[in-house]
Design a protein around this motif. Structure first.
Motif, short mmCIF file in Angstrom:
data_model
loop_
_atom_site.label_atom_id
_atom_site.label_comp_id
_atom_site.label_asym_id
_atom_site.label_seq_id
_atom_site.Cartn_x
_atom_site.Cartn_y
_atom_site.Cartn_z
N VAL A 47 -12.23 -11.42 -85.86
CA VAL A 47 -12.76 -12.38 -84.79
C VAL A 47 -11.84 -13.36 -84.89
CG1 VAL A 47 -14.58 -14.04 -84.57
CG2 VAL A 47 -15.19 -11.72 -85.34
N VAL A 48 -11.17 -13.99 -85.68
CA VAL A 48 -10.39 -15.19 -85.65
C VAL A 48 -8.88 -14.64 -84.95
CG1 VAL A 48 -8.58 -16.54 -86.96
CG2 VAL A 48 -11.00 -16.11 -87.82
N LEU A 49 -8.47 -13.48 -85.20
CA LEU A 49 -7.29 -12.99 -84.28
C LEU A 49 -7.48 -12.62 -82.98
CD1 LEU A 49 -5.86 -10.41 -87.02
CD2 LEU A 49 -4.74 -12.63 -86.32
N THR A 50 -8.77 -12.20 -82.72
CA THR A 50 -9.22 -12.12 -81.24
C THR A 50 -9.19 -13.45 -80.47
OG1 THR A 50 -10.43 -10.03 -81.86
CG2 THR A 50 -10.90 -11.34 -79.86
N LEU A 51 -9.80 -14.52 -81.28
CA LEU A 51 -9.90 -15.76 -80.50
C LEU A 51 -8.50 -16.30 -80.47
CD1 LEU A 51 -12.96 -17.27 -82.29
CD2 LEU A 51 -12.73 -16.59 -80.11
N VAL A 52 -7.63 -16.18 -81.40
CA VAL A 52 -6.13 -16.76 -81.08
C VAL A 52 -5.57 -16.09 -79.95
CG1 VAL A 52 -3.99 -16.77 -82.29
CG2 VAL A 52 -5.86 -17.53 -83.57
N PHE A 53 -5.84 -14.55 -79.79
CA PHE A 53 -5.24 -13.83 -78.87
C PHE A 53 -5.52 -14.41 -77.48
CE2 PHE A 53 -5.23 -10.12 -76.07
CZ PHE A 53 -3.90 -9.91 -75.84
N VAL A 111 -3.98 -17.65 -76.70
CA VAL A 111 -2.64 -17.49 -76.23
C VAL A 111 -2.67 -17.20 -74.77
CG1 VAL A 111 -0.58 -16.48 -76.78
CG2 VAL A 111 -1.82 -17.29 -78.41
N LEU A 112 -3.47 -16.02 -74.39
CA LEU A 112 -3.40 -15.35 -73.19
C LEU A 112 -3.59 -16.42 -72.16
CD1 LEU A 112 -3.97 -11.82 -73.54
CD2 LEU A 112 -4.60 -12.62 -71.44
N LEU A 113 -4.94 -17.02 -72.33
CA LEU A 113 -5.57 -18.23 -71.32
C LEU A 113 -4.48 -19.48 -71.22
CD1 LEU A 113 -9.21 -18.13 -72.38
CD2 LEU A 113 -8.11 -17.11 -70.32
N SER A 114 -3.70 -19.94 -72.34
CA SER A 114 -2.89 -20.83 -72.08
C SER A 114 -1.49 -20.46 -71.26
CB SER A 114 -2.60 -21.47 -73.59
OG SER A 114 -1.91 -20.44 -74.12
N THR A 115 -1.33 -19.21 -71.29
CA THR A 115 -0.20 -18.59 -70.80
C THR A 115 -0.38 -18.37 -69.72
OG1 THR A 115 0.37 -17.43 -72.83
CG2 THR A 115 1.67 -16.87 -70.89
N GLU A 140 -2.30 -22.94 -63.56
CA GLU A 140 -2.99 -23.88 -62.67
C GLU A 140 -4.45 -23.99 -63.02
OE1 GLU A 140 -2.39 -22.77 -58.79
OE2 GLU A 140 -0.39 -22.55 -59.02
N PRO A 141 -5.17 -25.02 -62.65
CA PRO A 141 -6.53 -25.27 -62.64
C PRO A 141 -7.34 -24.16 -62.09
CG PRO A 141 -5.89 -26.92 -61.53
CD PRO A 141 -4.85 -26.37 -61.96
N LEU A 142 -8.57 -23.58 -62.58
CA LEU A 142 -9.28 -22.85 -62.09
C LEU A 142 -10.12 -23.43 -60.84
CD1 LEU A 142 -10.48 -20.74 -65.16
CD2 LEU A 142 -8.49 -19.99 -63.46
N GLY A 143 -10.17 -22.83 -59.84
CA GLY A 143 -11.12 -22.96 -58.68
C GLY A 143 -10.85 -22.32 -57.39
N ALA A 144 -11.13 -22.72 -56.32
CA ALA A 144 -11.37 -22.02 -55.16
C ALA A 144 -9.72 -21.84 -54.74
CB ALA A 144 -12.19 -22.44 -54.18
N PHE A 145 -9.34 -20.68 -54.31
CA PHE A 145 -7.99 -20.41 -53.91
C PHE A 145 -7.98 -21.14 -52.53
CE2 PHE A 145 -4.64 -17.80 -51.76
CZ PHE A 145 -3.57 -18.42 -52.45
N GLU A 146 -7.24 -21.96 -52.21
CA GLU A 146 -6.82 -22.49 -50.84
C GLU A 146 -5.46 -22.26 -50.25
OE1 GLU A 146 -8.41 -26.36 -50.94
OE2 GLU A 146 -10.34 -25.94 -51.63
N PRO A 147 -5.11 -21.53 -49.46
CA PRO A 147 -3.56 -21.48 -49.22
C PRO A 147 -3.12 -22.61 -48.12
CG PRO A 147 -4.65 -19.50 -48.28
CD PRO A 147 -5.80 -20.32 -49.22
N GLN A 148 -3.99 -23.05 -47.48
CA GLN A 148 -3.56 -24.07 -46.55
C GLN A 148 -3.30 -25.45 -47.28
OE1 GLN A 148 -6.62 -22.61 -46.43
NE2 GLN A 148 -6.14 -21.25 -44.58
N ALA A 149 -4.01 -25.59 -48.21
CA ALA A 149 -3.62 -26.87 -49.13
C ALA A 149 -2.03 -26.64 -49.65
CB ALA A 149 -4.52 -27.21 -50.34
N ARG A 150 -1.64 -25.27 -50.28
CA ARG A 150 -0.21 -25.13 -50.82
C ARG A 150 0.81 -25.23 -49.77
NH1 ARG A 150 -0.04 -20.61 -55.18
NH2 ARG A 150 -1.56 -21.47 -56.72
N VAL A 151 0.55 -24.99 -48.50
CA VAL A 151 1.31 -25.01 -47.03
C VAL A 151 1.47 -26.42 -47.01
CG1 VAL A 151 1.71 -24.31 -44.92
CG2 VAL A 151 0.72 -22.86 -46.51
N ARG A 152 0.34 -27.22 -46.94
CA ARG A 152 0.51 -28.71 -46.59
C ARG A 152 1.46 -29.41 -47.70
NH1 ARG A 152 -4.84 -29.87 -46.39
NH2 ARG A 152 -5.59 -27.83 -45.83
N ALA A 153 0.97 -29.05 -48.97
CA ALA A 153 1.89 -29.54 -50.28
C ALA A 153 3.55 -29.37 -49.91
CB ALA A 153 1.22 -29.19 -51.35
#
Length: 133
Positions: free
Chosen positions: A101-107, A110-114, A118-131
């Motif tokens: 269990v501990v090794l699975t949580l560590v894995f 690591v996977l989530l931090s890698t 970007e923060p999770l949320g709705a994907f807005e391609p227009q915001a990226r183009v404006r930025a």
């Protein structure tokens, strides 16, 4: 129906029947031989599709190398033990479960931090183009 379609139908039938035979045979050696026949018929289908290199790789790598290793494993396995009562079941210690269990949580951390740069949320391609400007 021309000759190519007839050969394709024959090879497809051999492939399907061979695959069914692999999973229905009780003898592992017979299953391995049927698997070789199945892989060879798939190589024949590759030749019909004019993919000769894939057919050669199919024969050399799968039907040749992997099946030889598979047959060695079959010969090394003690088939006398297969039908006998396994006796007492395996017991897993609480420490092994906790470590898993501990090794699975560590894995997962690591996977989530890698991959979560970007923060999770709705994907807005227009915001990226404006930025980007």
């Amino acid at each position: 129906m021309n000759g190519t379609q007839a050969v394709f139908g024959l090879l497809a039938a051999i492939t399907i029947l061979g695959a069914i035979g692999v999973i229905t045979r009780k003898s592992p050696v017979h299953s391995a031989l049927l698997l070789i026949a199945t892989l060879m018929s798939v190589a024949g289908i590759y030749v019909l599709l004019e993919a000769e290199f894939l057919a050669a790789v199919q024969v050399l790598v799968y039907a040749g190398g992997v099946m030889v290793l598979f047959l060695f494993v079959i010969m090394l396995v003690d088939l006398e033990q297969r039908g006998k009562d396994p006796g007492e079941g395996r017991k897993v210690s609480k420490g092994a479960v906790a470590a898993g269990v501990v090794l699975t949580l560590v894995f997962l951390c690591v996977l989530l931090s890698t991959f979560a740069m970007e923060p999770l949320g709705a994907f807005e391609p227009q915001a990226r183009v404006r930025a980007a400007g």
